[in-house]
Structure formats: structure tokens, C-alpha cells
Design a protein around this motif. Structure first.
Motif, PDB file in Angstrom:
ATOM      1  N   THR A  79      37.877  43.546  35.963  1.00 36.43           N
ATOM      2  CA  THR A  79      39.230  43.491  35.406  1.00 36.43           C
ATOM      3  C   THR A  79      39.460  42.234  34.596  1.00 36.43           C
ATOM      4  O   THR A  79      40.264  42.223  33.663  1.00 36.43           O
ATOM      5  N   LEU A  80      38.749  41.160  34.922  1.00 31.20           N
ATOM      6  CA  LEU A  80      38.900  39.900  34.197  1.00 31.20           C
ATOM      7  C   LEU A  80      38.544  40.052  32.716  1.00 31.20           C
ATOM      8  O   LEU A  80      38.979  39.259  31.882  1.00 31.20           O
ATOM      9  N   VAL A 183      49.514  40.007  32.434  1.00 32.52           N
ATOM     10  CA  VAL A 183      48.391  40.494  33.238  1.00 32.52           C
ATOM     11  C   VAL A 183      48.337  39.772  34.578  1.00 32.52           C
ATOM     12  O   VAL A 183      48.102  40.396  35.621  1.00 32.52           O
ATOM     13  N   ILE A 184      48.573  38.471  34.557  1.00 33.27           N
ATOM     14  CA  ILE A 184      48.528  37.693  35.800  1.00 33.27           C
ATOM     15  C   ILE A 184      49.612  38.165  36.774  1.00 33.27           C
ATOM     16  O   ILE A 184      49.375  38.311  37.976  1.00 33.27           O
ATOM     17  N   LEU A 185      50.815  38.426  36.257  1.00 27.63           N
ATOM     18  CA  LEU A 185      51.907  38.889  37.113  1.00 27.63           C
ATOM     19  C   LEU A 185      51.612  40.262  37.714  1.00 27.63           C
ATOM     20  O   LEU A 185      52.044  40.572  38.826  1.00 27.63           O
ATOM     21  N   MET A 186      50.856  41.078  36.988  1.00 29.29           N
ATOM     22  CA  MET A 186      50.546  42.442  37.437  1.00 29.29           C
ATOM     23  C   MET A 186      49.159  42.542  38.061  1.00 29.29           C
ATOM     24  O   MET A 186      48.693  43.650  38.354  1.00 29.29           O
ATOM     25  N   TRP A 187      48.503  41.408  38.284  1.00 30.46           N
ATOM     26  CA  TRP A 187      47.094  41.406  38.672  1.00 30.46           C
ATOM     27  C   TRP A 187      46.815  42.231  39.923  1.00 30.46           C
ATOM     28  O   TRP A 187      45.870  43.018  39.974  1.00 30.46           O
ATOM     29  N   SER A 188      47.656  42.067  40.947  1.00 34.26           N
ATOM     30  CA  SER A 188      47.403  42.769  42.208  1.00 34.26           C
ATOM     31  C   SER A 188      47.507  44.278  42.045  1.00 34.26           C
ATOM     32  O   SER A 188      46.847  45.034  42.777  1.00 34.26           O
ATOM     33  N   GLN A 189      48.306  44.739  41.091  1.00 34.47           N
ATOM     34  CA  GLN A 189      48.449  46.179  40.869  1.00 34.47           C
ATOM     35  C   GLN A 189      47.359  46.724  39.952  1.00 34.47           C
ATOM     36  O   GLN A 189      46.908  47.862  40.118  1.00 34.47           O
ATOM     37  N   ILE A 190      46.942  45.909  38.981  1.00 34.27           N
ATOM     38  CA  ILE A 190      45.933  46.363  38.020  1.00 34.27           C
ATOM     39  C   ILE A 190      44.546  46.386  38.640  1.00 34.27           C
ATOM     40  O   ILE A 190      43.731  47.276  38.356  1.00 34.27           O
ATOM     41  N   THR A 191      44.270  45.408  39.496  1.00 32.11           N
ATOM     42  CA  THR A 191      42.941  45.305  40.077  1.00 32.11           C
ATOM     43  C   THR A 191      42.707  46.430  41.074  1.00 32.11           C
ATOM     44  O   THR A 191      43.315  46.492  42.126  1.00 32.11           O
TER      45      THR A 191
END
Length: 401
Positions: A79-80, A183-191
Motif C-alpha cells: 500500500t505504501l 492517505v495517512i488519515l485513511m491508512w487503517s481503512q485502505i490497508t
């Protein structure tokens, strides 16, 4: 399957919109480069061959190489690559006005191209885990961001350069730097969890030679669609100005009408494909494109805009459908499948435009544009063969398409 894994198989519009935003921004940088070429040519006193090489290098690094990055993406959760790819694309393109040498420009074009190639396979792979029971419809949300980015890139960069000057091009990087915090704010959902990237042994064993034959057929169909699309984008303005004796402003508007149709088709066509079946919709799209294309030569004025919009809708509407088909054919390699569809197959559009250019030089622009009609007709044949192949080689992977 774990409950966490199930969660990532549910349609998630919020995540798809964030991924689509990154897609939009990344493709702004990809589509801005052709608009910058006249300014770079004037600044560095380049030849047409040198400017052509810039586009060739950009195409190779941003599109053709995508299957390789798709392979990297499939080795595990990457994802990174999403923020890295978007930032790399931005830095390369935004700094392309800084070097005083041709080779410096080429180096930055390569950097930007690699960033674009990084984002797309990972983006399509990640998006596939949030489409739920609407694979084509959900993927169209992600894809339409790229369509809008392609449309906005030239407009933004030409206003920036004409208004402030080429030296202000680094301002373009602001879009990518605004995307990263999102992306950082949504990281837990995107990953997605690593378990989401696995498939059952039944699905894995089902990938037989019929699947690879089918994959080859889908690539061939996308190549034909790409040659049709890029052939029109390249030679429609010449046809309108040289054959119909229209002005350049209207020629550009005709291209915009065709692309706008593509945006509408990407959204609407994907919903229809999910309902009637992806394979059948692929055949119907090619039939409709073949029937619609000749109307270009018998209408003019407002009706030409209407015909080109409709052609854009029916032709480009299978954009996400073919990506979903490829991902289902290669459930363990969705990154590679996405790279093949979006990068390699579509990247060959430049080759088709080159071949049509040779025809135009020898036989005229009208003959070249008329020759494009052959591509969707061949697409009908290829899509029918694809359907027959899927029935001849039934498998678990085939039944979930």
C-alpha cells in the motif's frame, strides 16, 4: 475467511473515492507532459525527434513497464506504493522545467514515469478489495479518477505556464502533497490485511492453460480498443481540419466530447456489465462501436459531437470491465493483471497511432481514420473467441467472472 477479510470484500465507496483521488492526481502529471513539450522544445532548442523521444521514454516508463511493478505489488501488501508513486510522479514532472540540458529533462521524465507506473497496478489491486459484489461498478469509481486526471492535466498546466511562466511549473507538485495527508488519515481503512491477498487452493489450481489463453485474448481486445481510441485522439483533429476544413478550436472540442463520453461510459457501462455479465458486455460494446464508427463520415456539425460522444461511451465503457476480467483470471496476481491491462495493453496505443501515421503520410488522413474502423470489428471477433474459450475451458476462476 476471517471477519476482517470479509470486511475488505464489502463495497466501500469512501476508500474507492480516496484511491480515485490519487488516481486523478497521478494522471494529471501523466497527461500534462505532452502539453509541456512545445515549451521545453523552445527552451532547450530541441528537434522534433528529441521531443518525440521524450514521449517514447515517458510511455515506456509509465505504461509498458507496469506489469513489472504489478509483479512487485503481488509479492505482498504494498500500500505504501500509493503515496510514493503519486509523489514520485509529481516530483519528476514538476521539476522538468529546471534542468538546462536535454538529458536532465529525460532523467526527470523517467522519474515521473516510474512514479506513474508504481501507482497504477497497486491502485487497481487495492481497489479490487473494496468493490464487493459490484466489481466493475466499484472499479469504475477508481478508473474515472484517472479519466478526469487526463482531462484536467493539460488544462491546468497550460494555464499555469501561460499565466506565470515555465519556471513556476514546480507549483504542480502541490496536488500530490495534498493527497499524502489524506492517505495517512485513511491508512487503517485502505490497508488490506495480508490474508486478503490470498486465494483458496481451489481457485489457484483452477488457473489452467485455458485461463492464460483467455488472458491473451483479453489483452488483444484491449490493444484493439486502445488503437481505436488513440487513433481517434491523434487523427480526429487532422481529419476535422484537413478534410472537413474546420478550425482547430472545434477540433479540440470534438476530442473533448469523445473523452467525456468515455467518462460517462466508464461509470454507466460498468454497472450494466455487472448486471448482464462481463463477457457478454464486452461483445456488445465492440458491436456497438463497429456500428457507430462509420457515422463519423456521414454527419457534421452538432451531430458529429453527438456521434463522437456516443462512440466514446460504448468504446471506452469496457475499460474497467477488462481489468476486472483479467483480475479474476489471475486471482493471485491482480497487480500483474492490472499492469497488463492498464499499462502494457493500453501503452501499445502509441504503436497503433504510429502505424496509422505511416498510412496517413502515404494515403492521406481520411484513409488513416477510415482504417481505424477495422480495429473494433476485429474486436468483435476476438471477444466472441474469448467467450468460446471460457466455455471450452471451464474453471473456478472462469465462473466468477
Amino acid at each position: 475467511m476471517s471477519s476482517q477479510n470479509q470486511l475488505h470484500r464489502v463495497f466501500n465507496l469512501k476508500v474507492l473515492l480516496v484511491l480515485s483521488l490519487g488516481h486523478l492526481i497521478t494522471d494529471i502529471y501523466q497527461s500534462a507532459l505532452p502539453t509541456l513539450l512545445p515549451f521545453l522544445k523552445a527552451k532547450l532548442s530541441l528537434t522534433y525527434a528529441m521531443t518525440g523521444l521524450i514521449m517514447l521514454i515517458s510511455n515506456l516508463t509509465s505504461s509498458v513497464i507496469q506489469p513489472l511493478f504489478g509483479y512487485m505489488s503481488d509479492r505482498g501488501e504494498k500500500t505504501l506504493l500509493l503515496p510514493i508513486g503519486c509523489l514520485t510522479a509529481a516530483i519528476g514532472l514538476s521539476l522538468v522545467s529546471v534542468p538546462g540540458t536535454y538529458y536532465g529533462v529525460l532523467a526527470l521524465v523517467i522519474v515521473s514515469g516510474l512514479g506513474i507506473a508504481l501507482y497504477h497496478p497497486e491502485g487497481y489491486k487495492t481497489a479490487s478489495f473494496f468493490t464487493g459484489d459490484k466489481p466493475a461498478g466499484g472499479m469504475s469509481v477508481f478508473s474515472v479518477g484517472g479519466n478526469l486526471g487526463f482531462a484536467l492535466g493539460p488544462i491546468i498546466v497550460v494555464h499555469l505556464v501561460n499565466g506565470l511562466g515555465l519556471e513556476y511549473l514546480p507549483v504542480m507538485a502541490v496536488f500530490a502533497f495534498l493527497f499524502v495527508p489524506v492517505v495517512i488519515l485513511m491508512w487503517s481503512q485502505i490497508t488490506a490485511p495480508k490474508t486478503a491477498f490470498s486465494v483458496t487452493s481451489t481457485a489457484a489450481s483452477a488457473i489452467n492453460r485455458g485461463v492464460y489463453i483467455s488472458l491473451f485474448m483479453v489483452i488483444a481486445i484491449v490493444v484493439l480498443r486502445s488503437w481505436t481510441q488513440f487513433g481517434l485522439l491523434t487523427f480526429l483533429p487532422f481529419y476535422y481540419m484537413d478534410v472537413l476544413h474546420g478550425d482547430s478550436t472545434h477540433a479540440g472540442q470534438l476530442v473533448s466530447a469523445f473523452l467525456l463520453g468515455g467518462v460517462l461510459g466508464t461509470l454507466g457501462g460498468s454497472v450494466l456489465a455487472d448486471r448482464m455479465g462481463h463477457n457478454l458486455y464486452l461483445v456488445l460494446s465492440m458491436i456497438a462501436s463497429t456500428l457507430c464508427f462509420p457515422l463519423i463520415f456521414v454527419v457534421n456539425g452538432v451531430m458529429l459531437y453527438v456521434v463522437l460522444t456516443i462512440l466514446g461511451i460504448v468504446l471506452i465503457s469496457t475499460f474497467t470491465v477488462t481489468i476486472v476480467i483479467a483480475q479474476k483470471l489471475l486471482p493471485r496476481n491482480t497487480g500483474v493483471a492490472s499492469g497488463l491491462m492498464v499499462g502494457f495493453a493500453i501503452g501499445t496505443g502509441g504503436l497503433g497511432a504510429t502505424l496509422l501515421g505511416l498510412l496517413a503520410d502515404r494515403y492521406g488522413v481520411l484513409f488513416a481514420v477510415q482504417s481505424i474502423m477495422l480495429f473494433p470489428f476485429l474486436g468483435i471477433i476476438m471477444s466472441l473467441v474469448f467467450m468460446i474459450t471460457r466455455r471450452r475451458y471451464p474453471s473456478h476462476a472462469a465462473r466468477i467472472i
